[in-house]
Scaffold this motif. Structure first.
Motif, PDB file in Angstrom:
ATOM      1  N   LEU A   1       0.859  -1.180   0.000  1.00 36.67           N
ATOM      2  CA  LEU A   1       0.000   0.000   0.000  1.00 36.67           C
ATOM      3  C   LEU A   1       0.892   1.225   0.000  1.00 36.67           C
ATOM      4  N   SER A   2       0.692   2.065  -0.970  1.00 37.07           N
ATOM      5  CA  SER A   2       1.504   3.271  -1.039  1.00 37.07           C
ATOM      6  C   SER A   2       1.017   4.303  -0.031  1.00 37.07           C
ATOM      7  N   ARG A   3       1.828   5.319   0.131  1.00 32.19           N
ATOM      8  CA  ARG A   3       1.456   6.426   1.015  1.00 32.19           C
ATOM      9  C   ARG A   3       0.178   7.090   0.506  1.00 32.19           C
ATOM     10  N   ALA A   4       0.027   7.137  -0.819  1.00 31.16           N
ATOM     11  CA  ALA A   4      -1.178   7.727  -1.416  1.00 31.16           C
ATOM     12  C   ALA A   4      -2.414   6.871  -1.109  1.00 31.16           C
ATOM     13  N   ASP A   5      -2.232   5.535  -1.096  1.00 32.98           N
ATOM     14  CA  ASP A   5      -3.348   4.647  -0.742  1.00 32.98           C
ATOM     15  C   ASP A   5      -3.807   4.887   0.690  1.00 32.98           C
ATOM     16  N   VAL A   6      -2.839   5.024   1.582  1.00 39.50           N
ATOM     17  CA  VAL A   6      -3.158   5.268   2.992  1.00 39.50           C
ATOM     18  C   VAL A   6      -3.833   6.627   3.148  1.00 39.50           C
TER      19      VAL A   6
ATOM     20  N   SER B   1       1.578   3.483   6.572  1.00 41.32           N
ATOM     21  CA  SER B   1       1.645   2.733   5.311  1.00 41.32           C
ATOM     22  C   SER B   1       2.366   1.406   5.522  1.00 41.32           C
ATOM     23  N   GLY B   2       3.423   1.392   6.322  1.00 42.18           N
ATOM     24  CA  GLY B   2       4.121   0.141   6.633  1.00 42.18           C
ATOM     25  C   GLY B   2       3.318  -0.766   7.544  1.00 42.18           C
TER      26      GLY B   2
ATOM     27  N   ASP C   1       0.392  -2.322   5.649  1.00 39.83           N
ATOM     28  CA  ASP C   1       0.937  -3.361   4.783  1.00 39.83           C
ATOM     29  C   ASP C   1       1.140  -4.665   5.546  1.00 39.83           C
ATOM     30  N   ALA C   2       1.703  -4.585   6.753  1.00 45.27           N
ATOM     31  CA  ALA C   2       1.933  -5.781   7.570  1.00 45.27           C
ATOM     32  C   ALA C   2       0.613  -6.444   7.943  1.00 45.27           C
ATOM     33  N   ILE C   3      -0.400  -5.654   8.233  1.00 46.49           N
ATOM     34  CA  ILE C   3      -1.717  -6.210   8.592  1.00 46.49           C
ATOM     35  C   ILE C   3      -2.329  -6.932   7.397  1.00 46.49           C
TER      36      ILE C   3
END
Length: 99
Positions: free
Chosen positions: A4-9, A29-30, A33-35
């Motif tokens: 997931l990019s920063r823009a997605d978040v 964002s990180g 992504d882990a979730i």
């Protein structure tokens, strides 16, 4: 592995109406992504052979007979109340609505 990019978040935050600063967007964002990756791993393991469960051990309801028993009298219960009205506890109004 999804990314997931920063823009997605930022888009998700906007949809949820959550105001986030740049540091929050970078950090989340990180984490998100882990979730998503963890959920993907669970989805790979779970299949039709694995029954859905909400508890690891079987649970059952415990029922008892609903019987009338002696209890505290209304006057005794209201005796310790700061305020009482019409045989009930009187409490401050918390909603701005008329009764």
């Amino acid at each position: 592995m999804s990314h997931l990019s920063r823009a997605d978040v930022a888009r998700l935050a906007a949809l949820a109406r959550i105001d986030m600063n740049d540091a929050d967007l970078d950090r989340l964002s990180g984490q998100i992504d882990a979730i998503v990756d963890a959920v993907a791993l669970v989805s790979e393991v779970a299949n039709q052979d694995v029954p859905a469960t909400s508890h690891p051990i079987p649970m059952s309801n415990v029922h008892r007979v609903d019987e009338v028993r002696p209890s505290l009298a209304q006057a005794d219960a209201l005796a310790a109340a700061p305020e009482a009205e019409d045989g009930r506890f009187r409490v401050p109004r918390i909603l701005g609505e008329e009764a």
